[in-house]
Structures are given as structure tokens and as C-alpha cells.
Write an enzyme that holds these catalytic residues in place. Structure first.
Site, PDB file in Angstrom:
ATOM      1  N   ARG A  64      43.729  42.525  32.569  1.00  0.00           N
ATOM      2  CA  ARG A  64      42.562  41.684  32.836  1.00  0.00           C
ATOM      3  C   ARG A  64      41.628  42.457  33.755  1.00  0.00           C
ATOM      4  O   ARG A  64      42.082  43.178  34.650  1.00  0.00           O
ATOM      5  CB  ARG A  64      42.985  40.369  33.513  1.00  0.00           C
ATOM      6  CG  ARG A  64      41.797  39.423  33.713  1.00  0.00           C
ATOM      7  CD  ARG A  64      42.140  38.234  34.589  1.00  0.00           C
ATOM      8  NE  ARG A  64      40.942  37.426  34.831  1.00  0.00           N
ATOM      9  CZ  ARG A  64      40.858  36.458  35.739  1.00  0.00           C
ATOM     10  NH1 ARG A  64      41.896  36.167  36.497  1.00  0.00           N
ATOM     11  NH2 ARG A  64      39.736  35.787  35.900  1.00  0.00           N
ATOM     12  N   HIS A  65      40.327  42.323  33.531  1.00  0.00           N
ATOM     13  CA  HIS A  65      39.342  43.009  34.369  1.00  0.00           C
ATOM     14  C   HIS A  65      39.582  42.732  35.853  1.00  0.00           C
ATOM     15  O   HIS A  65      40.209  41.742  36.235  1.00  0.00           O
ATOM     16  CB  HIS A  65      37.925  42.568  33.998  1.00  0.00           C
ATOM     17  CG  HIS A  65      37.731  41.080  34.111  1.00  0.00           C
ATOM     18  ND1 HIS A  65      37.532  40.434  35.307  1.00  0.00           N
ATOM     19  CD2 HIS A  65      37.751  40.111  33.168  1.00  0.00           C
ATOM     20  CE1 HIS A  65      37.424  39.141  35.108  1.00  0.00           C
ATOM     21  NE2 HIS A  65      37.556  38.910  33.813  1.00  0.00           N
ATOM     22  N   GLY A  66      39.047  43.584  36.708  1.00  0.00           N
ATOM     23  CA  GLY A  66      39.196  43.411  38.150  1.00  0.00           C
ATOM     24  C   GLY A  66      38.311  42.304  38.697  1.00  0.00           C
ATOM     25  O   GLY A  66      37.620  41.591  37.946  1.00  0.00           O
ATOM     26  N   GLY A 378      42.774  41.421  37.572  1.00  0.00           N
ATOM     27  CA  GLY A 378      43.579  42.625  37.442  1.00  0.00           C
ATOM     28  C   GLY A 378      44.969  42.400  36.891  1.00  0.00           C
ATOM     29  O   GLY A 378      45.767  43.342  36.804  1.00  0.00           O
TER      30      GLY A 378
END
Length: 442
Positions: A64-66, A378
Site C-alpha cells: 500500500r502507498h505510504g 505502507g
């Protein structure tokens, strides 16, 4: 006698003040642990202990994106409503010795909204640091799978058509190769409705029946109308010395601001967190857990069954008998909360007996489905093919920690490939995504 009474009063005042300071310190300790899906990534205190004489040959990693900025809608509410609440709260700041806000909460006097609507959902500097550190951690765990020299034959990177996943992928590459080499990394063109990274965007039936259906969040609404939430609103209002009870919408805004500011500015204490005791935060967290459980988790079969394309992609890239020639040994995808939660559910992880309903708050304090732990910024899920002296095994990591899949031996970290293949085959063989997600049979 009067002198003794004065000394006694001073001692009691000191004890009262000390207890108040202790309570304040304890409250701040718990901030960041009950803030739902907007929590910053918490790196494990120790890396996973991977034992045995095994060689790691392939890895499939979904990230998952930060940490990102809020949506433009939330930023607008922060800019418009929070200054009004701040003014009302400061008009009722208690005198020294009275219950209410802590000393550190004086920061509310100087608080100003820092975000602009143009920041909407963009990866933050903290989010970049999270991705750089995450990449360095995985390179440390699996140096053979994450070599320091980039090659398209060794790596496949892929992200969705969003700034936050694109920037996350590029920051991850910096963590692996350094800033110079990272510019040479190749990425396939991003697709808005990616069949692997954002499969739920293509599932019309799920979107109609669950995502766009107001009744799908009925359990959360029931909980928010119940006694636990009413008590939370009342105690927060009293803590702020307000002569009225705050609305649920205002408290939600304070909660989400506390979460985002804690994630975005980790060296500071968001003054909006000061309104909440740990119990208040637990109540807000449970409300969020209910929503994600019923929208992205175990609440409806179609929600997690639609994750099979992502699991099929994983199987095709790490299971020896299924791998196509030329497939890189290291696959790293950058996606969103919705994909990871559905995958975790399809794999049977973090499943509480009896499920989550509005009336189970007190019996599920130690629940497995807690998005503050399993779906933070994240968040990452990895499958690693391992060749050992007696055959192939698969290691599964979530948040860099070893997890044991239901159906594998719960006493062993490594799952034998033949058993892992059976588990995945049961998921993949029945993966008729088009039929599952079609509106024709509804």
C-alpha cells in the site's frame, strides 16, 4: 494549625497536578495506535527470524502507498470547521488545577491548518521515507532477491494510475538502488482500472451492491447511534469544557485530523488528539473497523472472492510449475487499502469468530480485524518461494512479520509448496471474475 493546613493543601495540589500530568503522558503514549487506516507505518522492532538452510528464489510483494495527504473534502473541512471548534474550545480553557485539557494542549492556540486542497491524496515526505526504509528492509531480509543493481530481467515494478502509488514506487526504488540508478527503473504504463492492482474497480456487482449501497455500512451506523458513541461524545465535550455536546460529525473530523497529523508530522503531537482518551480512541477505531469489515473484508462473500485475480497473479509468478519463461524473480506492486484488505480476507487472515457487529464492542477488544494494525499506510504483503534441502516452501509476510496461512501448518513458518499450491488452487480454479462481478445475474 493554619500552617499545617496550608502545607497539606499544597501537597494535595501537587499530587493532583502530578496525576493529571501522568494521565496526559499516558494519553499521548496511545496516540497512533488506534487511528485506523490513516495510521503511519510502524516498522517491526525486530526483523523476521527466518531459520533453516533455505535459498530464497522468488518474491511477490504487494505494498500500500505510504502516508498521504487527506482528500480535498477533508482538507476543506479542516480549514473551515476546525478553526470554529478551536475558537469555542479556547474560550473554555480551564484554569490551572481544573480538569480539562493537558498542558501540552496549549498547542491548540497556535494550531493552523497546513494542508492545501491541491495536496489532495499526494504522497508526503514521510510517505517517501517509509517506502525508502521498507525497500532497505526487504533488501536486508532477502539480498539475493533485491540486488543493488537494477535489471528488468530481475525486477518487475507496477503501480496504479495515482500520484501516491507512482511516487511510492519511485521512493522504493531509491531505497533499493540509490537516487542515481533509480531513475533508470522501468515501469509499465499505469492503468486506471488495473485488473490485478485494483480489481475492485472492475467488479460492477460489488460496486453496486456494496460500495455504492448506503445499507452496507448499517453496522457502523447502529454502533454510532449506540450508548458507547454517545458516552464518547459526552466525555469529549466535557473534557473540552464545552457547555454542549459535540456532534458526531465534529468528533469524526477531530479524529481524522488527529490521525493525519500524527502520521504526517510524527515529531509533533496533534492538539486535536488531546480531546480523546484511549477509550475514546478505541470507540472511534471500532466504528472504522466495522465499516472496513463490511465494505472491504469478511462482511460479504463477493467482497473478498473478487480478490482472486491478484492471488492468481501471485501464483503465476512464484509457483515453479506455473512460471512463464522470462518472468522476473522479484515482483513489487504498489496499490491501495481496498486491494490489500480484500486479499487478506480471501486468504482467511485476521478473521474473528462470529464476525464484527455493532453490539460486539466490549467482547472484541482483542479482535484480529483491527485496521489500525493490518491496514496502515505502507501496509505490505509478501510471498517468498524458498528452496530447502527437502523441497520447496513458501514464506508469507505481512507488515514484514511472518504469518501462517489458514490451511498451512500453524506450528511452522514455512508452508510446503504442495500444500500452498492446493490452497491457492482452490482460490484460483474457481476464479471466474467476470461471472462473479456481472450485473446480469443480480
Amino acid at each position: 494549625m493554619a500552617g499545617k493546613m496550608l502545607i497539606l493543601c499544597l501537597i494535595l495540589q501537587y499530587v493532583w497536578s502530578s496525576l493529571g500530568d501522568l494521565q496526559c503522558q499516558e494519553r499521548f503514549v496511545h496516540y497512533g495506535h488506534h487511528l485506523g487506516t490513516k495510521s503511519a507505518y510502524r516498522f517491526p522492532l525486530q526483523p523476521p527470524k527466518i531459520t533453516g538452510q533455505c535459498q530464497f528464489e522468488r518474491i511477490w510483494l504487494m505494498v500500500r502507498h505510504g502516508t498521504r495527504a487527506p482528500s480535498s473534502k477533508v482538507i476543506r473541512y479542516m480549514k473551515e470547521r476546525l478553526p470554529q471548534l478551536r475558537k469555542m474550545i479556547l474560550q473554555n480553557v480551564p484554569r490551572d488545577g481544573e480538569p480539562g485539557l493537558c498542558r501540552d494542549d496549549v498547542a491548540l492556540k497556535t494550531w493552523r491548518p497546513r494542508l492545501k486542497e491541491t495536496d489532495e491524496k499526494k504522497l508526503s515526505a514521510i510517505g517517501e521515507d517509509e517506502m525508502i526504509q521498507l525497500a532497505q528492509n526487504y533488501r536486508y531480509y532477502f539480498p539475493d532477491l533485491f540486488p543493488g543493481n537494477y535489471s528488468a530481467a530481475s525486477y518487475l515494478f507496477r503501480y496504479t494510475a495515482t500520484q501516491r502509488t507512482s511516487a511510492s514506487a519511485r521512493a522504493f526504488a531509491v531505497g533499493l538502488f540509490g537516487r542515481g540508478t533509480s531513475h533508470h527503473v522501468r515501469y509499465p504504463p499505469a492503468v486506471k482500472k488495473d485488473a490485478v492492482l485494483r480489481f475492485y474497480k472492475l467488479c460492477k456487482r460489488w460496486r453496486k451492491q456494496i460500495h455504492d449501497n448506503p445499507d452496507a455500512v448499517e453496522e457502523r451506523r447502529k454502533f454510532e447511534a449506540g450508548s458507547e458513541m454517545l458516552y464518547t461524545l459526552t466525555t469529549i465535550s466535557k473534557r473540552l469544557n464545552l457547555n454542549f455536546t459535540l456532534s458526531l460529525e465534529d468528533v469524526k473530523l477531530m479524529y481524522v485530523t488527529c490521525a493525519f497529523e500524527t502520521a504526517l508530522y510524527p515529531r509533533e503531537k496533534s492538539p486535536w488528539c488531546a480531546a480523546f482518551s484511549e477509550e475514546n480512541l478505541r470507540v472511534m477505531e471500532f466504528a472504522e473497523d466495522l465499516e472496513y469489515y463490511w465494505i472491504d473484508g469478511y462482511g460479504h462473500n463477493i467482497t473478498y472472492e473478487q480478490a482472486c485475480p491478484a492471488i492468481r497473479d501471485m501464483a503465476l509468478r512464484i509457483i515453479p510449475s506455473l512460471i512463464q519463461p522470462g518472468t522476473p524473480p522479484t515482483t513489487v506492486y504498489f496499490t491501495h487499502s481496498g486491494a490489500l484488505l480484500k486479499m487478506l480476507s480471501r486468504l482467511g487472515l485476521y478473521k474473528d469468530r462470529g464476525g464484527l457487529t455493532h453490539d460486539r464492542y466490549h467482547s472484541l477488544h482483542s479482535r484480529l480485524w483491527k485496521v489500525s494494525n493490518i491496514d496502515i499506510f505502507g501496509s505490505n504483503l509478501a510471498f517468498v518461494l524458498s528452496r530447502c534441502f527437502d523441497g520447496y516452501y513458501v514464506l508469507t509476510l505481512h507488515q514484514e512479520k511472518i504469518v501462517r496461512l489458514p490451511g498451512c501448518d500453524q506450528d511452522e513458518d514455512l508452508c510446503p509448496l504442495n500444500l500452498f499450491l492446493k490452497l491457492m488452487w482452490d482460490i484460483v480454479s474457481g476464479c471466474n471474475f467476470e461471472k462473479l462481478c456481472s450485473l446480469r445475474d443480480v
